[in-house]
Motif scaffolding. Structure first.
Motif, short mmCIF file in Angstrom:
data_model
loop_
_atom_site.label_atom_id
_atom_site.label_comp_id
_atom_site.label_asym_id
_atom_site.label_seq_id
_atom_site.Cartn_x
_atom_site.Cartn_y
_atom_site.Cartn_z
N LEU A 152 2.76 4.29 -6.99
CA LEU A 152 1.91 3.64 -6.00
C LEU A 152 1.33 2.33 -6.55
CD1 LEU A 152 0.62 3.80 -3.21
CD2 LEU A 152 -1.23 5.15 -4.20
N THR A 153 0.96 2.33 -7.81
CA THR A 153 0.44 1.12 -8.45
C THR A 153 1.49 0.01 -8.43
OG1 THR A 153 -0.97 2.44 -9.89
CG2 THR A 153 -0.57 0.17 -10.56
N TYR A 154 2.74 0.37 -8.70
CA TYR A 154 3.83 -0.61 -8.67
C TYR A 154 4.02 -1.17 -7.26
CZ TYR A 154 8.54 -2.49 -8.46
OH TYR A 154 9.62 -3.30 -8.22
N ARG A 155 4.00 -0.26 -6.26
CA ARG A 155 4.17 -0.71 -4.87
C ARG A 155 3.04 -1.65 -4.46
NH1 ARG A 155 5.41 4.81 -1.44
NH2 ARG A 155 7.24 5.55 -2.60
N LEU A 156 1.84 -1.33 -4.87
CA LEU A 156 0.69 -2.16 -4.52
C LEU A 156 0.83 -3.56 -5.13
CD1 LEU A 156 -2.02 -2.24 -3.08
CD2 LEU A 156 -3.08 -1.28 -5.11
#
Length: 297
Positions: free
Chosen positions: A266-270
């Motif tokens: 999720l951090t990467y997607r954000l």
């Protein structure tokens, strides 16, 4: 019933005269019960007609509504409000049983009830001025549990309008309750725990935004367009990710759980979302604008 008790208490065999008297008594009792039943139905009809006049705004002034309530025997000097329940289906037999169930809960005073297709409408007053909102919430919660236990019905929607001391606000209370149900149907996940109109928060303004001509003519938010195109070309779900993050108010653990992915993913997607769109999710103005743009689509 009186004749039946009389026969039991007599302790003797009935002769012809006794039977004749009993039939006469039963006939008179039957006629009186029929008259009482007709009067009850007439009163219910008058009550329901009054409720519809209030809902449709045909009578608005506080004094007029108070006088009408007094004329049908409801001498209330308390705040009044509306509670609505919407069912998948309804018939007269179920309607009567559900009204009876509601009246046994006694968390609120049910003054008048009526049915509008599959929607059950209650005009209520609080049993206590101290905890009127809590009592309304407890009533709704208890009613849903009992309807589930007794009739096997789940998934009914509910909404509660404010309770007003000024009775010319009764139509407003009905409209508030109806809007709560409408928005809960449109946004079931976000508004699952909403009871009162004010709890809709920013969703109260979505209808207004949709009706504003300038916004109707406005193109889609560029950030949303960028993510739509990126998702289409790369078979990703960054727009969905953004919406979930905004819905969860930036709580990464909750958002990751909802998206069924690891927090690191999720951090990467954000990070990719911010690179593609240049939006600043720490800016509350941008966050609110994006959230509204997503929800009004």
């Amino acid at each position: 019933m009186l004749g039946y008790i009389w026969v039991l208490e007599g302790g003797c065999t009935l002769n012809e005269q006794d039977l004749t008297d009993l039939k006469l008594i039963a006939s008179k009792a039957k006629n009186q019960l029929l008259q009482l039943n007709l009067q009850k139905k007439k009163n219910e009809k008058n009550h329901q007609e009054l409720l519809w006049q209030i809902i449709t705004g045909d009578i608005e002034s506080h004094e007029t509504i108070a006088n009408h309530l007094s004329n049908i025997g409801l001498h209330e000097n308390k705040p009044l409000g509306m509670i609505l329940f919407t069912f998948d289906s309804m018939n007269q037999e179920l309607y009567k049983k559900k009204v009876y169930t509601a009246k046994t809960i006694q968390k609120v005073n049910i003054l008048i009830e009526t049915l509008d297709e599959n929607q059950l409408i209650f005009l209520i007053s609080p049993t206590s001025r101290k905890n009127e909102r809590k009592d309304a919430i407890d009533f709704i919660h208890t009613f849903k549990i009992q309807v589930k236990d007794r009739f096997g019905i789940t998934g009914l929607e509910s909404g509660c309008g404010y309770m007003y001391e000024d009775y010319n606000c009764m139509k407003r209370s009905y409209d508030e309750a109806a809007k709560v149900i409408a928005f809960k149907k449109a946004f079931p996940e976000e508004l699952a725990n909403v009871t009162f109109y004010h709890e809709l928060g920013v969703f109260r303004y979505i209808d207004l935004l949709k009706k504003t001509k300038e916004l109707q003519q406005q193109s889609v938010n560029p950030a949303i367009q960028m993510l739509q195109h990126y998702d289409l070309e790369n078979r990703t779900n960054l727009l969905e990710t953004l919406e979930v993050i905004l819905t969860k108010d930036g709580n990464m653990n909750e958002a990751a759980k909802a998206l069924h992915c690891h927090v690191n993913t999720l951090t990467y997607r954000l990070k990719r979302i911010q690179e593609i769109t240049s939006i600043q999710l720490k800016d509350p103005v941008q966050k609110l604008g994006l959230y509204l743009d997503l929800k009004r689509q």
